[in-house]
Design a protein around this motif. Structure first.
Motif, PDB file in Angstrom:
ATOM      1  N   ASP A  62     -23.590 -16.449 -20.872  1.00  0.00           N
ATOM      2  CA  ASP A  62     -23.838 -16.749 -22.284  1.00  0.00           C
ATOM      3  C   ASP A  62     -25.334 -16.577 -22.513  1.00  0.00           C
ATOM      4  O   ASP A  62     -26.141 -16.835 -21.614  1.00  0.00           O
ATOM      5  N   ARG A  63     -25.707 -16.141 -23.720  1.00  0.00           N
ATOM      6  CA  ARG A  63     -27.107 -15.790 -24.006  1.00  0.00           C
ATOM      7  C   ARG A  63     -27.648 -16.581 -25.185  1.00  0.00           C
ATOM      8  O   ARG A  63     -27.013 -16.699 -26.219  1.00  0.00           O
ATOM      9  N   LEU A  64     -28.873 -17.111 -25.008  1.00  0.00           N
ATOM     10  CA  LEU A  64     -29.650 -17.738 -26.068  1.00  0.00           C
ATOM     11  C   LEU A  64     -30.814 -16.805 -26.379  1.00  0.00           C
ATOM     12  O   LEU A  64     -31.505 -16.351 -25.462  1.00  0.00           O
ATOM     13  N   VAL A  65     -31.029 -16.515 -27.667  1.00  0.00           N
ATOM     14  CA  VAL A  65     -32.126 -15.641 -28.087  1.00  0.00           C
ATOM     15  C   VAL A  65     -32.989 -16.393 -29.093  1.00  0.00           C
ATOM     16  O   VAL A  65     -32.473 -16.937 -30.066  1.00  0.00           O
ATOM     17  N   PHE A 159     -29.646 -19.186 -14.048  1.00  0.00           N
ATOM     18  CA  PHE A 159     -30.100 -18.635 -15.331  1.00  0.00           C
ATOM     19  C   PHE A 159     -31.303 -17.737 -15.098  1.00  0.00           C
ATOM     20  O   PHE A 159     -31.959 -17.786 -14.053  1.00  0.00           O
ATOM     21  N   ARG A 160     -31.564 -16.892 -16.086  1.00  0.00           N
ATOM     22  CA  ARG A 160     -32.760 -16.052 -16.067  1.00  0.00           C
ATOM     23  C   ARG A 160     -33.423 -16.126 -17.431  1.00  0.00           C
ATOM     24  O   ARG A 160     -32.779 -16.457 -18.430  1.00  0.00           O
ATOM     25  N   VAL A 161     -34.720 -15.797 -17.464  1.00  0.00           N
ATOM     26  CA  VAL A 161     -35.492 -15.804 -18.696  1.00  0.00           C
ATOM     27  C   VAL A 161     -36.297 -14.508 -18.729  1.00  0.00           C
ATOM     28  O   VAL A 161     -36.915 -14.135 -17.724  1.00  0.00           O
ATOM     29  N   PHE A 162     -36.290 -13.825 -19.873  1.00  0.00           N
ATOM     30  CA  PHE A 162     -37.084 -12.614 -20.015  1.00  0.00           C
ATOM     31  C   PHE A 162     -37.360 -12.368 -21.489  1.00  0.00           C
ATOM     32  O   PHE A 162     -36.834 -13.073 -22.354  1.00  0.00           O
ATOM     33  N   THR A 163     -38.211 -11.402 -21.775  1.00  0.00           N
ATOM     34  CA  THR A 163     -38.553 -11.081 -23.160  1.00  0.00           C
ATOM     35  C   THR A 163     -38.119  -9.658 -23.484  1.00  0.00           C
ATOM     36  O   THR A 163     -38.027  -8.804 -22.589  1.00  0.00           O
ATOM     37  N   LEU A 164     -37.863  -9.430 -24.766  1.00  0.00           N
ATOM     38  CA  LEU A 164     -37.503  -8.102 -25.264  1.00  0.00           C
ATOM     39  C   LEU A 164     -38.348  -7.779 -26.485  1.00  0.00           C
ATOM     40  O   LEU A 164     -38.684  -8.677 -27.268  1.00  0.00           O
ATOM     41  N   THR A 171     -40.819 -10.126 -31.116  1.00  0.00           N
ATOM     42  CA  THR A 171     -40.239 -10.090 -29.779  1.00  0.00           C
ATOM     43  C   THR A 171     -39.184 -11.189 -29.691  1.00  0.00           C
ATOM     44  O   THR A 171     -39.052 -12.013 -30.591  1.00  0.00           O
ATOM     45  N   ARG A 172     -38.453 -11.187 -28.583  1.00  0.00           N
ATOM     46  CA  ARG A 172     -37.403 -12.182 -28.364  1.00  0.00           C
ATOM     47  C   ARG A 172     -37.544 -12.782 -26.979  1.00  0.00           C
ATOM     48  O   ARG A 172     -37.790 -12.067 -26.020  1.00  0.00           O
ATOM     49  N   LEU A 173     -37.399 -14.088 -26.912  1.00  0.00           N
ATOM     50  CA  LEU A 173     -37.297 -14.773 -25.630  1.00  0.00           C
ATOM     51  C   LEU A 173     -35.805 -14.953 -25.377  1.00  0.00           C
ATOM     52  O   LEU A 173     -35.083 -15.471 -26.234  1.00  0.00           O
ATOM     53  N   VAL A 174     -35.341 -14.509 -24.221  1.00  0.00           N
ATOM     54  CA  VAL A 174     -33.920 -14.515 -23.904  1.00  0.00           C
ATOM     55  C   VAL A 174     -33.666 -15.419 -22.707  1.00  0.00           C
ATOM     56  O   VAL A 174     -34.369 -15.329 -21.695  1.00  0.00           O
ATOM     57  N   VAL A 175     -32.658 -16.287 -22.825  1.00  0.00           N
ATOM     58  CA  VAL A 175     -32.225 -17.141 -21.723  1.00  0.00           C
ATOM     59  C   VAL A 175     -30.738 -16.852 -21.501  1.00  0.00           C
ATOM     60  O   VAL A 175     -29.918 -17.108 -22.390  1.00  0.00           O
ATOM     61  N   ASP A 176     -30.406 -16.300 -20.349  1.00  0.00           N
ATOM     62  CA  ASP A 176     -29.015 -16.038 -19.961  1.00  0.00           C
ATOM     63  C   ASP A 176     -28.597 -17.081 -18.935  1.00  0.00           C
ATOM     64  O   ASP A 176     -29.322 -17.299 -17.953  1.00  0.00           O
TER      65      ASP A 176
END
Length: 181
Positions: A62-65, A159-164, A171-176
């Motif tokens: 599941d993804r949080l943006v 979980f992982r955290v990265f930016t797009l 930009t977006r901070l993403v938490v999967d």
């Protein structure tokens, strides 16, 4: 003739067993994910502003943006016993068996103090009904240049955290968060 029948039966039995016998256990991680569940952080500060929060479902996670108006420069995402509000330290009640405190090193207000993101329902930033891992996404406030969210999940999962980049100049901070280990 009897020897040939016995031999043929033994060969057929061996071939049949090879077809129905289980294969070797796989040591591959779930969906190839090797993220882990330890804290992930980047201490930099950003001049970008939080503008939106949204979620999505994928096959393995599941993804949080979190959308920002400029470049994401810092964050801290970690499992905590209880998510708290910045400044006050008040607890943020969340559904789930494990809780991620998501801190973006960017405010959700502009230089005049006007909100750049003002959720209509601070307890339900996104409807995660039916998600495999997420149980609730809640607002924990924006204080002194930091914005906090609470993410309730069904268990302490990798979980992982990265930016797009994007959309536009943002930009977006993403938490999967994975569905399984």
């Amino acid at each position: 003739m009897k020897k040939i029948q016995v031999w043929l039966a033994a060969v057929l039995l061996a071939v049949g067993m090879a077809l129905v016998a289980p294969g070797a256990a796989s040591a591959e991680p779930y969906c190839g994910l090797v993220w882990g569940s330890l804290s992930k952080a980047d201490p930099a500060m950003s001049q970008a502003r939080v503008t939106n929060v949204r979620t999505g479902q994928h096959y393995c996670f599941d993804r949080l943006v979190i959308d920002l108006s400029g470049t994401v420069a810092g964050y801290n995402v970690r499992y905590v016993p209880q998510v708290t509000q910045g400044g006050s330290g008040f607890a943020v009640p969340l559904r789930g068996q494990a809780f991620l405190q998501v801190t973006v090193n960017s405010p959700a207000y502009d230089d005049t103090g006007s909100a750049t993101y003002n959720p209509p329902d601070k307890n339900e930033l996104s409807n995660v009904t039916g998600y495999q891992t997420f149980r609730q996404v809640a607002w924990a406030g924006s204080f002194e240049g930091y914005t906090d969210l609470g993410l309730g999940v069904r268990a302490r999962l990798p979980f992982r955290v990265f930016t797009l980049e994007g959309p536009d100049a943002g930009t977006r901070l993403v938490v999967d968060v994975a569905h399984f280990w």
